[in-house]
Design a protein around this motif. Structure first.
Motif, PDB file in Angstrom:
ATOM      1  N   PRO A 125     -15.519  15.023  40.291  1.00 47.14           N
ATOM      2  CA  PRO A 125     -15.047  14.307  39.100  1.00 47.14           C
ATOM      3  C   PRO A 125     -13.635  14.703  38.681  1.00 47.14           C
ATOM      4  O   PRO A 125     -12.864  13.859  38.203  1.00 47.14           O
ATOM      5  N   ALA A 128     -11.225  12.804  40.770  1.00 45.65           N
ATOM      6  CA  ALA A 128     -11.072  11.429  40.292  1.00 45.65           C
ATOM      7  C   ALA A 128     -10.113  11.365  39.115  1.00 45.65           C
ATOM      8  O   ALA A 128      -9.246  10.475  39.037  1.00 45.65           O
ATOM      9  N   VAL A 129     -10.248  12.284  38.166  1.00 48.18           N
ATOM     10  CA  VAL A 129      -9.351  12.307  37.006  1.00 48.18           C
ATOM     11  C   VAL A 129      -7.915  12.538  37.450  1.00 48.18           C
ATOM     12  O   VAL A 129      -6.974  11.874  36.984  1.00 48.18           O
ATOM     13  N   ALA A 351     -15.343   8.982  37.057  1.00 44.67           N
ATOM     14  CA  ALA A 351     -15.597  10.402  36.818  1.00 44.67           C
ATOM     15  C   ALA A 351     -16.824  10.615  35.945  1.00 44.67           C
ATOM     16  O   ALA A 351     -17.497  11.649  36.046  1.00 44.67           O
ATOM     17  N   ALA A 355     -19.794  13.002  37.036  1.00 45.02           N
ATOM     18  CA  ALA A 355     -20.102  14.218  36.275  1.00 45.02           C
ATOM     19  C   ALA A 355     -21.551  14.210  35.814  1.00 45.02           C
ATOM     20  O   ALA A 355     -22.205  15.267  35.762  1.00 45.02           O
TER      21      ALA A 355
END
Length: 403
Positions: A125, A128-129, A351, A355
């Motif tokens: 995640p 991805a951010v 994300a 998560a």
């Protein structure tokens, strides 16, 4: 663009294969290695030709660095060069990621393997951010300085984020709709400008958004209903032909299909697949091969990779001579101006479900450290995932629970 020179196919196979083996780090590393080879060391292409190639491939859907590898080989030896160069660039990473898929998705893998996978997956995640935030400055600048243009940019980004969380396999329609909306808005604005200048306008019957993305809508509506290998092909097709904005957009395009719709993988296994795509050499898009393997074994993995990469070869072989015109087409530029922020929103939005798949407290600690490393410190993805994998293996050795 015309092909230049005549380089032997054996040379192309050797040099592009070497990049496929050593190309850790995703598109930035691939571009650097291709430039060193083609421009600096061998001087097959001029710096201007290479930069034009980067610009042209960034206009296309699909994996841009793979398309650049195919395009540079096409410039040297035409269609045979494109086929050989592209295949040799893709094959090493594909073989490695399928071998790792066999290990990580085995019915009863060793506990340390499960721990390493859970640790690396916990960092995904954050990747991805980081991928989304890295795309914001260029995309926001491309939208322009006008208040309305920036408001549309924010709207497209929000639509992409919501779609990544809620729409599953229909996300691709939101990306296409955002691009077409921007084409329509900017086209009307230019039409009014021409009318004020006394020039003949173009009515809706004369100017269309083009047959590319819009012509894919019927296909997008029908193919998700398929099952088995047809479903694998559809998921791979979305990745190869309908993904805009870089390799990481594959996550929201694949996750719902792989986990919720067809139940090929668990949430944790999908996180593992994304992590494997990041730490292996070659294109990040090869993550799709892990999804294909989970669905139908080695045959499914090879089918997914073939379908995902086939559009890149076709775009270059059939359209390479027209890339300069493509770059100058305002409608293409407008489409990407709208689709780009939707892609960024989709990557960022992905994300959240990633998560949510984390099961234990120690994984959240790994995620927090990865966010600090990748987003705050802006350091490398590969090292973050490897460190997260080591942390997961250590957690397993310490007796902490596994997903």
């Amino acid at each position: 663009m015309e092909t230049t020179g005549r380089v032997g196919l054996g040379t192309i196979a050797r040099e592009w294969g070497r990049i496929g083996i050593t190309g850790f780090g995703g598109p930035p590393a691939h571009i650097l290695l291709l430039r060193r080879l083609c421009v600096e060391r061998r001087k097959w292409l001029s710096p201007e030709e290479f930069e034009d190639g980067i610009a042209a491939t960034n206009l296309l859907p699909g994996p841009a660095s793979t398309q650049l590898a195919i395009l540079t080989a096409w410039r040297l030896r035409g269609t045979p060069g494109a086929l050989v160069g592209g295949a040799c660039f893709i094959a090493p990473g594909l073989a490695l990621i399928l071998a790792l898929a066999v290990l990580f998705l085995a019915g009863d893998p060793p506990r340390w393997v499960l721990g390493a996978a859970a640790g690396a997956g916990a960092a995904v995640p954050a990747v991805a951010v980081q991928a989304a935030t890295s795309l914001v400055p260029a995309s926001f600048g491309r939208a322009g300085r006008g208040r309305a243009a920036r408001a549309r940019w924010a709207g497209y980004a929000l639509a992409g984020a919501v779609a990544a969380v809620l729409t599953g396999p229909w996300l691709v329609l939101v990306l296409i709709a955002s691009g077409l909306a921007e084409v329509a808005v900017r086209g009307r604005g230019r039409g009014r400008t021409r009318e004020r200048a006394g020039e003949p306008g173009r009515g809706p019957g004369r100017e269309r958004a083009g047959g590319g993305p819009g012509g894919l809508l019927p296909l997008a509506a029908g193919l998700p209903a398929l099952g088995g290998l047809g479903a694998v092909a559809w998921v791979a097709f979305k990745v190869g032909a309908l993904s805009y904005g870089g390799g990481f957009v594959i996550i929201p395009l694949m996750q719902d299909d792989a986990v919720s719709r067809y139940h090929w993988m668990t949430d944790g296994q999908f996180l593992n697949a994304v992590a494997l795509g990041q730490v292996t050499p070659g294109p990040v898009v090869q993550t799709v091969a892990v999804v294909g393997y989970a669905a139908a074994g080695i045959a499914g993995g090879l089918l997914a990779a073939t379908v995902a990469f086939a559009p890149s070869f076709l775009f270059v072989i059939l359209g390479g001579r027209h890339f300069d015109r493509l770059r100058a087409d305002r409608r293409v530029q407008d489409f990407l101006t709208g689709a780009g922020p939707a892609v960024i929103g989709a990557i960022a939005g992905s994300a959240l479900p990633l998560a949510a798949a984390l099961a234990y407290g120690w994984q959240w600690v790994v995620l927090g450290c990865a966010l600090l490393w990748l987003v705050a410190a802006r350091r490398g993805v590969v090292l973050a995932l490897l460190a997260a994998g080591v942390a997961g293996a250590a957690a397993t050795a310490a007796g902490l629970p596994l997903p």
